[in-house]
Scaffold this active site. Structure first.
Site, PDB file in Angstrom:
ATOM      1  N   HIS A 128       0.779  -1.232   0.000  1.00  0.00           N
ATOM      2  CA  HIS A 128       0.000   0.000   0.000  1.00  0.00           C
ATOM      3  C   HIS A 128       0.817   1.292   0.000  1.00  0.00           C
ATOM      4  O   HIS A 128       0.285   2.367  -0.282  1.00  0.00           O
ATOM      5  CB  HIS A 128      -0.923   0.012   1.230  1.00  0.00           C
ATOM      6  CG  HIS A 128      -2.244   0.658   0.990  1.00  0.00           C
ATOM      7  ND1 HIS A 128      -2.423   1.725   0.129  1.00  0.00           N
ATOM      8  CD2 HIS A 128      -3.474   0.408   1.512  1.00  0.00           C
ATOM      9  CE1 HIS A 128      -3.690   2.093   0.134  1.00  0.00           C
ATOM     10  NE2 HIS A 128      -4.353   1.311   0.962  1.00  0.00           N
ATOM     11  N   TYR A 137     -14.244   5.991  10.902  1.00  0.00           N
ATOM     12  CA  TYR A 137     -13.361   6.431   9.816  1.00  0.00           C
ATOM     13  C   TYR A 137     -13.808   5.826   8.493  1.00  0.00           C
ATOM     14  O   TYR A 137     -14.137   4.640   8.421  1.00  0.00           O
ATOM     15  CB  TYR A 137     -11.917   5.988  10.104  1.00  0.00           C
ATOM     16  CG  TYR A 137     -10.979   6.153   8.934  1.00  0.00           C
ATOM     17  CD1 TYR A 137     -10.787   5.108   8.031  1.00  0.00           C
ATOM     18  CD2 TYR A 137     -10.302   7.335   8.719  1.00  0.00           C
ATOM     19  CE1 TYR A 137      -9.935   5.252   6.948  1.00  0.00           C
ATOM     20  CE2 TYR A 137      -9.449   7.480   7.644  1.00  0.00           C
ATOM     21  CZ  TYR A 137      -9.265   6.437   6.755  1.00  0.00           C
ATOM     22  OH  TYR A 137      -8.444   6.579   5.674  1.00  0.00           O
ATOM     23  N   SER A 161     -12.522   6.122   4.264  1.00  0.00           N
ATOM     24  CA  SER A 161     -11.540   6.688   3.341  1.00  0.00           C
ATOM     25  C   SER A 161     -12.215   7.244   2.097  1.00  0.00           C
ATOM     26  O   SER A 161     -13.193   6.706   1.605  1.00  0.00           O
ATOM     27  CB  SER A 161     -10.545   5.591   2.940  1.00  0.00           C
ATOM     28  OG  SER A 161      -9.638   6.081   1.990  1.00  0.00           O
ATOM     29  N   THR A 170      -5.603  10.080   0.083  1.00  0.00           N
ATOM     30  CA  THR A 170      -6.979   9.913   0.560  1.00  0.00           C
ATOM     31  C   THR A 170      -7.257  10.915   1.668  1.00  0.00           C
ATOM     32  O   THR A 170      -6.339  11.427   2.307  1.00  0.00           O
ATOM     33  CB  THR A 170      -7.257   8.487   1.097  1.00  0.00           C
ATOM     34  OG1 THR A 170      -6.435   8.241   2.234  1.00  0.00           O
ATOM     35  CG2 THR A 170      -7.022   7.455   0.023  1.00  0.00           C
TER      36      THR A 170
END
Length: 599
Positions: free
Chosen positions: A372, A486, A488, A499
């Site tokens: 990532h 949360y 994204s 993001t």
């Protein structure tokens, strides 16, 4: 614009009947070298992309307080307001000025780009579970094409076609079309190609089209995250022409591009993969792949030992390979098995540091697992969609195709690594940690068949807002309170955007959740529907602000939603990556809720 779910709904699907027409093989003037030839050059919009804006400090504080409102009682909220006012008039003002000044000195990028890479690359936790997500492909619509060798060959060829199309500037630019009837047309493309790159974004904007940042795409291929003490390094060697294949913990390489940069014949790739699948060697006693699952500092030290012991050349071949193809020797049983296997597997047959692993199981079930740090879902999902489309609509081989007679024993190199006692001990320790960690992960799911996004859209509700509302209701029902959430959201509409954070918990979701969970009989169906509509409208506003880089309430690098309080937490895996580390002595739900949704 909103970050899309990366786990596709996966089902076996019915086989196509014998009377169905045969699928044509890919034919082009370049003999199947490219996916397509875009009228507009791939990076045409890149130079004119707008820069990610820095929100005004007062707007950030206002949004922060809105996010805190449903979480605090009146006394706590008044105290938070006082803290915010003090911050805004004091150190916050000074910090904001410094940030703006720094941004002005780095107009070639976004203010978040450098810190974002540091955040990922400086993290010392294992990248498995904590960072790396996966995307699962649907099966090939024609069941006979799901044979492992056939699908591996077709997907490999399609992936290399993507590489060639990208590098030749022929890949169609990534554009978010708000009015496709005007912007996603041949006429517009023919016109916009003549607009200078420095102005092209504005031309697209005039017809409600938003080109997306494509700076991450070059890391898709020939790239690896290298472990280094303190901070890792992203490595790319676009001169390398070989593919890395993992099977039963063994490493193989062979060229998929010739000396002129052309894709070698599909039948040759098929022959080499068949040769690898015929290797009956057992899993190594000390599988090297476990090392990439370690703490990054531990892995960095062990890698240096590998280099010192004469493995440098083989490691270079692993690092520089176009990508990693993982061939598993078992079929996928169900969605839970699929999730575990594609997210972490048994640790022997993945190279988690590669930009991505293309995984294909014995029954042809396939997925992309990616590291990532180098990029986000936009680039990977584009690659994912193009590979699926090309491999199913223009396959390089058919199930009846026979591999060319090739000397695979000479063309395919099986890498052999020298392991001393310290390295063997390191692999054993890594395996022990990996096994212990993956055993703590439980995945379960419910497939809801009585509704979906199309129904919600007809009711003028955002499907995403309803999913977020469901999380709030579930947590309230389980623990009796509303907590921070949360979600994204991609900011790829800006140069070097990554993001942004959406904070779905709001006074609207709190009121609606309490009405449904605690006092449903006190409200009419119309009142409940109105509450849901309010949640949807507000969530839409939050999403738009996040996508436009206006939130400013803090970002989170992991692609998951964490609903947490001081007392307990629920992790809702959104991109099937990331884990929540449970504080000692605190109760926690012992399973992960996984949302499966078609795009």
């Amino acid at each position: 614009m909103v970050a899309r779910l990366l786990l596709r709904a996966w089902s076996r699907g019915s086989a196509v009947g014998p009377g169905a027409p045969c699928r044509p093989l890919s034919v082009s003037s370049e003999l199947g070298q490219y996916l397509h030839r875009s009228v507009v050059p791939t990076m045409h919009f890149q130079d004119s992309l707008p820069r990610l804006p820095i929100p005004k400090l007062e707007d950030t504080i206002r949004r922060y307080l809105s996010a805190q409102k449903p979480l605090l009682d009146d006394g706590q909220f008044r105290k938070t307001e006082q803290f915010c006012k003090s911050f805004e008039n004091g150190i916050g003002k000074e910090l904001h000025e410094q940030l703006v000044a720094q941004d002005k000195q780095n107009k070639h990028t976004s203010y978040i780009s450098g810190p974002w890479f540091d955040m990922y690359l400086s993290a010392r936790d294992s990248i498995v579970l904590n960072f790396n997500p996966f995307i699962a492909f649907n099966p090939d619509p024609k069941s006979e094409y799901n044979d492992q060798l056939t699908r591996a060959t077709n997907m490999t060829v399609s992936a290399i076609r993507f590489l060639r199309t990208l590098r030749e500037g022929l890949l169609e630019p990534e554009v978010f079309h708000l009015n496709p009837a005007k912007s996603d047309t041949d006429t517009f493309k023919k016109l916009i190609r003549f607009v200078p790159s420095s102005l092209s974004w504005y031309g697209a904007y005039l017809v409600n089209a938003y080109p997306l940042d494509m700076s991450q795409y070059f890391r898709l291929f020939n790239s690896t995250r290298l472990p280094r003490p303190g901070r890792d390094e992203l490595f790319t060697d676009d001169k390398a022409r070989h593919l890395l294949v993992l099977r039963k913990g063994h490493f193989y390489v062979f060229d998929v591009l010739d000396e002129n940069g052309n894709i070698v014949s599909a039948s040759e790739i098929q022959a080499h993969l068949k040769y690898i699948l015929s290797d009956n060697s057992p899993v190594p006693e000390f599988p090297l792949a476990y090392l990439a699952t370690e703490n990054r500092d531990v892995w960095a030290e062990l890698r240096q030992k590998l280099v010192s012991d004469g493995n440098e050349e083989n490691l270079k071949k692993v690092d520089s390979a176009v990508f990693c193809l993982c061939l598993d020797d078992f079929p996928i049983k169900d969605l839970v098995h699929l999730s575990h296997n594609m997210l972490h597997g048994d640790g022997t047959n993945r190279w988690f540091d590669k930009s991505f692993n293309l995984i294909i199981a014995k029954d042809g079930t396939a997925a992309v697992h990616f590291e990532h740090a180098w990029g986000d879902g936009v680039a990977v999902l584009r690659f994912f969609n193009e590979v699926f489309k090309d491999s199913t609509q223009a396959p390089a081989i058919t199930p009846q195709s026979q591999p060319v007679r090739a000397d695979s024993s000479a063309a395919v190199q099986k890498l052999s690594f020298k392991l001393n006692d310290a390295l063997k001990a390191g692999i054993s320790a890594a395996k022990e940690k990996f096994d212990a960690t993956t055993k703590t992960l439980t995945i379960d799911l419910i497939r809801f068949q009585r509704g979906g996004k199309e129904f919600l859209k007809k009711e003028k509700l955002s499907p995403d807002s309803v999913a977020q509302l469901a999380f709030q209701m579930a947590f309230l029902r389980q623990y009796g309170q509303t907590v921070a959430t949360y979600e994204s959201c991609s900011t790829a509409a800006f140069k070097h955007g990554r993001t942004e954070t959406i904070r779905p918990a709001s006074i609207f979701t709190k009121r609606c959740s309490e009405a449904f969970v605690r006092e449903p009989s006190k409200h009419s169906a119309k009142e409940l529907q109105q509450m849901m509509a309010e949640c949807s409208k507000y969530h839409g506003q939050l999403t738009k602000e996040a996508a436009m880089g206006e939130m400013g309430v803090g970002n989170m690098p992991l692609g998951h939603i964490a609903l947490s309080t001081r007392a307990r937490a629920l992790t809702v895996t959104y991109l099937l990556c990331g884990t929540w580390q449970q504080p000692k002595g605190l109760p926690c739900l012992n399973y992960t809720w996984t949302l499966h949704m078609d795009r």
